[in-house]
Design an enzyme around this catalytic site. Structure first.
Site, short mmCIF file in Angstrom:
data_model
loop_
_atom_site.label_atom_id
_atom_site.label_comp_id
_atom_site.label_asym_id
_atom_site.label_seq_id
_atom_site.Cartn_x
_atom_site.Cartn_y
_atom_site.Cartn_z
N HIS A 20 89.01 69.31 24.93
CA HIS A 20 87.83 69.47 23.83
C HIS A 20 87.24 70.43 24.03
CE1 HIS A 20 84.04 67.67 21.99
NE2 HIS A 20 85.00 68.29 20.88
N TYR A 128 92.65 92.34 10.56
CA TYR A 128 91.52 91.34 10.92
C TYR A 128 92.27 89.96 10.73
CZ TYR A 128 88.32 95.11 10.49
OH TYR A 128 87.93 96.40 10.92
#
Length: 139
Positions: A20, A128
């Site tokens: 997580h 990008y």
């Protein structure tokens, strides 16, 4: 033989080890890869495989809680940005959760990649075209 859509052994292993909030970066062909994270290079030629194709395949196996994008993608690559938002919207519905999207400057984005478990390099050659996926939990 593995039955799922993700056949790349290195990426499968990284996802299996991910806990997580751990992150996995999927990059275009030009993003510098810092020392530290594992480098998984999928690039064959310009555009192959494309960023969206890699994200789609990875997220078929990885639960995503949040993502980081370089804020420059909005202005400098609006077509890919729009397609990426659509992919994330679809992923939210499939996973049954909301995926938080955060934006950083490209320089901050590159610094953040240092903390990724791995950086998967696609053949994407547009400006990008990078994303950091942060792992969620399935329960």
């Amino acid at each position: 033989m593995k039955k799922g859509t993700l056949l790349n052994a290195e990426i499968s292993a990284v996802i299996a080890r991910t806990g997580h909030t751990d992150s996995l970066t999927i990059s275009d062909a030009g993003l510098p890869v810092p020392a530290g994270p594992q480098r998984i290079d999928l690039a064959l030629t310009q555009g192959v495989p494309g960023l969206l194709q890699v994200i789609q395949t990875v997220t078929d196996e990885m639960q995503v809680e949040s993502v980081f994008l370089a804020e420059e993608i909005v202005q400098h690559n609006p077509q890919l940005y729009s397609e990426l938002l659509a992919l994330l919207e679809s992923l939210q519905h499939h996973q049954g959760n909301t995926i938080d999207i955060s934006y950083l400057s490209h320089e901050q984005f590159k610094e953040k990649t240092q903390h990724s478990q791995a950086i998967v390099r696609s053949g994407e050659c547009s400006p990008y075209a990078n994303i950091i996926l942060n792992a969620g939990v399935t329960f």
